[in-house]
Scaffold this active site. Sequence first.
Site, PDB file in Angstrom:
ATOM      1  N   CYS A   1       0.834  -1.189   0.000  1.00  0.00           N
ATOM      2  CA  CYS A   1       0.000   0.000   0.000  1.00  0.00           C
ATOM      3  C   CYS A   1       0.875   1.247   0.000  1.00  0.00           C
ATOM      4  CB  CYS A   1      -0.920   0.000   1.224  1.00  0.00           C
ATOM      5  SG  CYS A   1      -2.043   1.420   1.314  1.00  0.00           S
ATOM      6  N   ASP A  54       0.445   3.745   1.743  1.00  0.00           N
ATOM      7  CA  ASP A  54       0.412   4.326   3.080  1.00  0.00           C
ATOM      8  C   ASP A  54       1.827   4.586   3.592  1.00  0.00           C
ATOM      9  OD1 ASP A  54       0.175   4.569   6.032  1.00  0.00           O
ATOM     10  OD2 ASP A  54      -1.914   4.029   5.687  1.00  0.00           O
ATOM     11  N   ARG A 106       2.942   4.826   6.434  1.00  0.00           N
ATOM     12  CA  ARG A 106       3.305   4.115   7.664  1.00  0.00           C
ATOM     13  C   ARG A 106       3.773   2.692   7.404  1.00  0.00           C
ATOM     14  NH1 ARG A 106      -2.436   4.807  10.307  1.00  0.00           N
ATOM     15  NH2 ARG A 106      -2.893   4.207   8.145  1.00  0.00           N
ATOM     16  N   HIS A 125      -2.413  -4.090   5.026  1.00  0.00           N
ATOM     17  CA  HIS A 125      -2.156  -3.619   6.384  1.00  0.00           C
ATOM     18  C   HIS A 125      -3.465  -3.210   7.054  1.00  0.00           C
ATOM     19  CE1 HIS A 125      -2.662   0.818   5.880  1.00  0.00           C
ATOM     20  NE2 HIS A 125      -2.369   0.536   4.625  1.00  0.00           N
ATOM     21  N   CYS A 154      -6.112   0.271   6.944  1.00  0.00           N
ATOM     22  CA  CYS A 154      -5.958   0.791   5.577  1.00  0.00           C
ATOM     23  C   CYS A 154      -7.128   1.715   5.231  1.00  0.00           C
ATOM     24  CB  CYS A 154      -5.881  -0.365   4.586  1.00  0.00           C
ATOM     25  SG  CYS A 154      -5.669   0.155   2.869  1.00  0.00           S
TER      26      CYS A 154
END
Length: 305
Positions: A122, A124, A126, A178, A181
């Site tokens: 992803c 993302d 993080r 994750h 999400c």
Amino acid sequence: MAADTIHTKETFTTTTSSTENITTQVQALDIKNPHNHHQHHHHLLHKYNTTETDEADDDDDDSCCARSPVTLGPSPSVAKEHGLARLIKNNRAWSKAIKERQPDFFEKCSQGQQPKVFWIGCSDSRVPENELLQLAPGEVFTHRNIANVVVSTDLNCLSVLQYAVEVLKVEHVVVCGHYGCGGVAAALGDHSYGLIDHWLGNIKEVKAQHQDNLDQILDQEEKCRALVEINARNSVLTVAKSPIMKAAWERGQKVEIVGLVYDIQTGLLGELGYHLKNVEDLKAQLSVDSSTLFAARDTIANTRS
């Protein structure tokens, strides 16, 4: 492949860092051939050193900053913004630290790459694959998008997959979802978000395939976690069904597709139980129905309670 392995308890742990002395002890994720460890660069990730001048310059910037184990930059948990000058300074310090440890590291990197892992994850911020796997530059080939979606019409993703498999000869194609999400959470609802709705439609199709079983999960957060898992599973299957993987397996290339999920709250990776090494493994996964998948999730949840 057994259906009751949708989400095993096995996890991979990342190493920890001390904010006080800004040190790091790096361990590699044991996903590679242990006989090839001499080719890795984990030893490059060491204590972050600065000159006295640098330390003085950083007093107002880094007083509350933990150092990232891999990037050596400020921790993403820091609530203050850093401008371009700060980013460039971080890069200079990172490059200097690696050169001090291995002067020819970047020269060797410039000569080519031989990663064993292709990571589909992803976007993302993080979920930084090199950092959470504790691998150095050159060890992970990467493709990232919103919610780690793989669809057969995405020429971008498939082109990267083809290069990873046919040119780089990676041994592991990792699809990692994750928890928490945002893309998956958005796909669970009925709101319209504009252009991204077209992309979220891919996740909504996965949701529709498992709607009856998802509806039985009353807790919204747990429902989102379940969709994260089956969305990652769907991407694993899409990769496995691609002509790229079919051709690789037909010519005897040893490359497996692995499904993982990352828990942002713990920093741990967990297996989803998908290790597809050939067409037979794919057929076995395709034969598993939705009810069996969710029954496996319930079984695991009961063993943990």
